[in-house]
Design a protein around this motif. Structure first.
Motif, PDB file in Angstrom:
ATOM      1  N   SER A 192      25.366 -22.614  68.558  1.00 35.37           N
ATOM      2  CA  SER A 192      26.729 -22.596  68.001  1.00 35.37           C
ATOM      3  C   SER A 192      27.084 -21.220  67.441  1.00 35.37           C
ATOM      4  CB  SER A 192      26.864 -23.657  66.907  1.00 35.37           C
ATOM      5  OG  SER A 192      26.166 -23.272  65.735  1.00 35.37           O
ATOM      6  N   VAL A 193      26.082 -20.505  66.918  1.00 37.84           N
ATOM      7  CA  VAL A 193      26.309 -19.145  66.421  1.00 37.84           C
ATOM      8  C   VAL A 193      26.712 -18.236  67.573  1.00 37.84           C
ATOM      9  CG1 VAL A 193      25.240 -17.130  65.321  1.00 37.84           C
ATOM     10  CG2 VAL A 193      24.724 -19.429  64.480  1.00 37.84           C
ATOM     11  N   ILE A 198      32.240 -17.674  63.643  1.00 35.10           N
ATOM     12  CA  ILE A 198      33.215 -18.023  62.593  1.00 35.10           C
ATOM     13  C   ILE A 198      33.402 -19.539  62.515  1.00 35.10           C
ATOM     14  CG2 ILE A 198      35.628 -17.818  61.870  1.00 35.10           C
ATOM     15  CD1 ILE A 198      35.588 -15.004  63.205  1.00 35.10           C
ATOM     16  N   ALA A 199      33.522 -20.174  63.690  1.00 34.21           N
ATOM     17  CA  ALA A 199      33.665 -21.642  63.730  1.00 34.21           C
ATOM     18  C   ALA A 199      32.407 -22.328  63.202  1.00 34.21           C
ATOM     19  CB  ALA A 199      33.947 -22.085  65.162  1.00 34.21           C
ATOM     20  N   ALA A 200      31.234 -21.761  63.522  1.00 32.37           N
ATOM     21  CA  ALA A 200      29.962 -22.327  63.035  1.00 32.37           C
ATOM     22  C   ALA A 200      29.899 -22.277  61.513  1.00 32.37           C
ATOM     23  CB  ALA A 200      28.789 -21.567  63.645  1.00 32.37           C
ATOM     24  N   GLU A 201      30.298 -21.142  60.943  1.00 30.62           N
ATOM     25  CA  GLU A 201      30.323 -21.009  59.475  1.00 30.62           C
ATOM     26  C   GLU A 201      31.315 -21.992  58.853  1.00 30.62           C
ATOM     27  OE1 GLU A 201      31.130 -16.949  58.557  1.00 30.62           O
ATOM     28  OE2 GLU A 201      29.032 -16.326  58.796  1.00 30.62           O
ATOM     29  N   ILE A 205      27.533 -24.469  58.862  1.00 31.33           N
ATOM     30  CA  ILE A 205      26.238 -23.989  59.353  1.00 31.33           C
ATOM     31  C   ILE A 205      25.911 -22.661  58.678  1.00 31.33           C
ATOM     32  CG2 ILE A 205      25.001 -23.115  61.386  1.00 31.33           C
ATOM     33  CD1 ILE A 205      26.655 -25.118  63.054  1.00 31.33           C
ATOM     34  N   ASN A 206      24.702 -22.567  58.164  1.00 30.05           N
ATOM     35  CA  ASN A 206      24.231 -21.323  57.531  1.00 30.05           C
ATOM     36  C   ASN A 206      23.826 -20.345  58.640  1.00 30.05           C
ATOM     37  OD1 ASN A 206      22.980 -19.272  56.106  1.00 30.05           O
ATOM     38  ND2 ASN A 206      21.904 -20.654  54.709  1.00 30.05           N
TER      39      ASN A 206
END
Length: 323
Positions: A192-193, A198-201, A205-206
């Motif tokens: 996902s990163v 940006i969407a992952a954060e 999500i760390n």
């Protein structure tokens, strides 16, 4: 659902059987002298490269971060494990000292992965590539000036404990661990990163944690590969672990496909064996090797080639569905 689980179990058993069968066949052929020492060395080098390529694929392919310092982690593992077998664990038998030395080499590379990863993985793109490239060159320069590990003249007298069995099963272990990681919750977070940081954060999500997680896993296995290399060659030199080595590993990753484990394995095998096959035409070896790389990259990105591969895959899927 029950049938799906049974098919999955059968696939795992078939894969395990294929791994053991391949090892048994190569071992018998080696004992019979059909595979001589030279070809056995190529097979061992292939396994080492598989470890390096699959581990780098974790950061470059699945995490989506371009790093050019993989040779630096390999160098740390090589020198640390060699020093352990020669000095720290010298009184222990090889069957004990060698795996311990490999573990120390891998863990020390992992520690350096954390040290480098925490400040640098905040960067992206070209900046990250430059920093990791600089790290690899710093490690090489430090090794050039460390007299207790030979300095510029190299570190010699390393026990030659590495053999095909060690390299083969460590390569298998690396693939299994990376595949399990990618298929886990942590692996999905890593991917996902790559897809959209940006969407992952925003999803909670760390991203910093998962960047470092992927980075240290890659560093650890690079250190293991370095230890295998050192105990196969018997002598190691800082000039072996240059920027060119990192690029060589990266080329294998790109050719196999970013985020493609199977492709990475095939690429490592082909690009390790190919230079040896071209030794008979040594005058033109570099040119032919470059041409083959260009042709392979063009073919890989050709729509016609992709369509052919897709057709082959669909045929296999249909057969499995019919069964």
């Amino acid at each position: 659902m029950k049938k799906l689980k049974e098919n999955k179990k059968l696939l795992i058993l078939a894969t395990l059987g294929a791994i053991i069968a391949l090892f048994a066949i190569i071992t018998v052929l080696t004992q019979q002298g059909i595979i001589n020492r030279y070809y056995s060395g190529i097979l061992l080098s292939t396994c080492i490269n598989i470890i390096l390529v699959v581990s780098l694929n974790l950061t470059t392919g699945f995490l989506g971060q371009l790093t050019l310092g993989h040779a630096g982690f390999m160098a740390i593992g090589a020198y640390a494990s060699a020093y352990c077998t020669k000095v720290v664990f010298a009184s222990l038998p090889g069957i004990v000292s060698f795996p311990l030395a490999l573990l120390v080499g891998g863990l020390l590379a992992l520690v350096f992965g954390v040290i480098i990863g925490v400040p640098t993985l905040r960067l992206r793109g070209d900046y990250l590539a430059i920093i990791t490239l600089a790290f690899g060159e710093v490690i090489r320069t430090i090794l050039l000036n460390l007299s207790f590990v030979g300095g510029a003249k190299g570190y010699s007298g390393i026990p030659r404990y590495s053999n095909f069995a060690w390299a083969y099963f460590l390569a298998v272990a690396t693939i299994v661990v990376i595949v399990m990681l990618i298929k886990s919750r942590h692996g999905r977070a890593i991917i996902s990163v790559r897809e959209d940081e940006i969407a992952a954060e925003a999803s909670g999500i760390n991203t910093s944690y998962y960047k470092i997680l992927a980075f240290v896993f890659a560093a650890f296995f690079a250190g293991i590969a370095g230890g295998l290399y050192a105990h196969y060659m018997g002598i190691i030199e800082p000039k072996t672990f240059t920027f060119n080595k990192s690029i060589e590993i990266l080329v294998m990753v790109v050719l196999g496909g970013m985020g493609n484990i199977k492709g990475a394995i095939v690429s490592a095998i082909v690009l390790t064996i190919l230079p040896e096959l071209l030794r008979s035409v040594s005058s033109y070896r570099t040119m032919i090797y470059a041409l083959v790389l260009i042709i392979m990259m063009l073919a890989k990105n050709s729509p016609a080639f992709k369509a052919t591969i897709q057709k082959i895959k669909s045929k296999f899927i249909r057969k499995e569905a019919q069964q």
